[in-house]
Design an enzyme around this catalytic site. Structure first.
Site, short mmCIF file in Angstrom:
data_model
loop_
_atom_site.label_atom_id
_atom_site.label_comp_id
_atom_site.label_asym_id
_atom_site.label_seq_id
_atom_site.Cartn_x
_atom_site.Cartn_y
_atom_site.Cartn_z
N ASP A 199 0.83 -1.21 0.00
CA ASP A 199 0.00 0.00 0.00
C ASP A 199 0.86 1.25 0.00
OD1 ASP A 199 0.95 -0.30 2.59
OD2 ASP A 199 -1.00 -0.73 3.46
N ASN A 221 -7.95 -2.54 13.96
CA ASN A 221 -9.32 -2.87 13.54
C ASN A 221 -9.34 -4.09 12.62
OD1 ASN A 221 -8.21 -1.86 11.24
ND2 ASN A 221 -9.72 -0.24 10.90
N HIS A 242 -7.39 -4.55 9.94
CA HIS A 242 -7.07 -4.32 8.53
C HIS A 242 -5.77 -5.01 8.13
CE1 HIS A 242 -4.93 -0.21 9.43
NE2 HIS A 242 -4.01 -1.06 9.08
N GLU A 261 -9.68 -1.64 5.03
CA GLU A 261 -10.40 -1.33 6.26
C GLU A 261 -11.68 -2.17 6.35
OE1 GLU A 261 -8.77 0.30 8.24
OE2 GLU A 261 -8.10 2.27 7.60
C1 GLP Z 1 -0.53 0.36 8.69
C2 GLP Z 1 -0.27 -0.39 7.37
C3 GLP Z 1 -0.45 -1.86 7.56
C4 GLP Z 1 0.14 -2.26 8.91
C5 GLP Z 1 -0.72 -1.69 10.00
C6 GLP Z 1 -0.14 -1.90 11.39
O1 GLP Z 1 -1.39 1.40 8.59
N1 GLP Z 1 -1.02 0.04 6.24
O2 GLP Z 1 0.15 -2.56 6.48
O3 GLP Z 1 0.13 -3.65 9.04
O4 GLP Z 1 -1.06 -0.37 9.77
O5 GLP Z 1 0.95 -1.08 11.63
P1 GLP Z 1 1.93 -1.28 12.86
O6 GLP Z 1 2.75 -2.47 12.56
O7 GLP Z 1 2.75 -0.01 12.92
O8 GLP Z 1 1.07 -1.47 14.05
#
Ligand code: GLP
Length: 240
Positions: A67, A136, A138, A143
């Site tokens: 992404d 959440n 995702h 989302e």
């Molecule tokens: C982000 C990314 C995800 C990631 C998630 C958790 O927004 N788009 O790919 O897995 O949120 O992030 P973190 O590992 O910093 O908790």
């Protein structure tokens, strides 16, 4: 799903990093699906240390990132392109031309998503996909929604995601939209490893593994994939 709970982030990073290195030793031109966020950093650090030890090369590897933010210059320090450069690409022998991202600033968004999806297919699909998970549930930036997404698309970020990620933008206005691979595309990876650490992920982890398969908890779709390994620390595993 195979669930593995290890003592801490470093142990998880070592296990996941070793899996990526083993794949590259077997198939130097493997297609790697990469993720951003804090969770994958120890895995990238371990890959870098194995590269520096001469145990692995990324020279022929090809990467696709899950992404990217929209309306954020590619060179902004919080773009996912910058993140990957800082956390992995600048420290190993990967060819920058073999690293692929969705362009969150593309004017024709649908064409950009089609380009990205077609490129993944052209290289035979993702061999090994690394995932984190949002609070959440995702994956990528898929989302909670009414239906499971398929190909790449532009998404409005959920309030909980804006809250979780706003800290990275220290006072600056953070992007409200992103482009992401869809859940269907993520599930086409031949093998998936997901990392979740910390108590803030415990509820999402429980729902992903033990809950019903629903687009309201996008990671629950992984229950349908034949080759998923979930790495947890004790806090993220605490509700299982
Ligand atoms: C982000 C990314 C995800 C990631 C998630 C958790 O927004 N788009 O790919 O897995 O949120 O992030 P973190 O590992 O910093 O908790």
């Amino acid at each position: 799903m195979k669930i593995i709970t290890l003592n801490d982030e470093a142990a998880i990073g070592q296990a996941i990093g070793d899996r990526f290195c083993a794949l590259l030793q077997e198939n130097p031109s493997a297609v790697l699906g990469l993720a951003t966020g804090a969770s994958p950093i120890p895995s990238y650090q371990h890959m870098i240390s194995r590269f520096k030890a001469g145990a692995v090369s990324f020279a022929k590897a090809r990467t696709f990132n899950l992404d990217e933010y929209c309306d954020l210059p590619a060179e902004h320090p919080q773009s996912y392109r910058s993140f990957m450069h800082a956390q992995l690409f600048s420290q190993v022998d990967i060819d920058p031309q073999n690293t692929h991202f969705l362009d969150g600033n593309a004017t024709d968004e649908a064409a950009e998503c089609s380009r990205f999806d077609a490129l993944i297919e052209r290289f035979g699909g993702v061999d090994l996909q690394l995932l984190g998970i949002g609070r959440n549930g995702h994956i990528g930036f898929n989302e909670p929604a009414d239906t499971f997404t398929q190909g790449s698309f532009k998404v409005q970020l959920a309030p909980s995601t804006l809250e979780a990620n706003s800290g990275y933008f220290s006072g600056e206005h953070m992007p409200t939209h992103a482009m992401t691979m869809g859940v269907g595309a993520i599930l086409r990876a031949k093998e998936i490893v997901l990392v979740a650490t910390g108590a803030a992920k415990a509820e999402a982890v429980k729902a992903m593994i033990q809950g019903e398969i629903t687009p309201q908890l996008p990671a629950s779709a992984l229950q349908n994939h034949p080759n998923v390994t979930v790495y947890l620390d004790p806090a993220a595993a605490s509700l299982l």
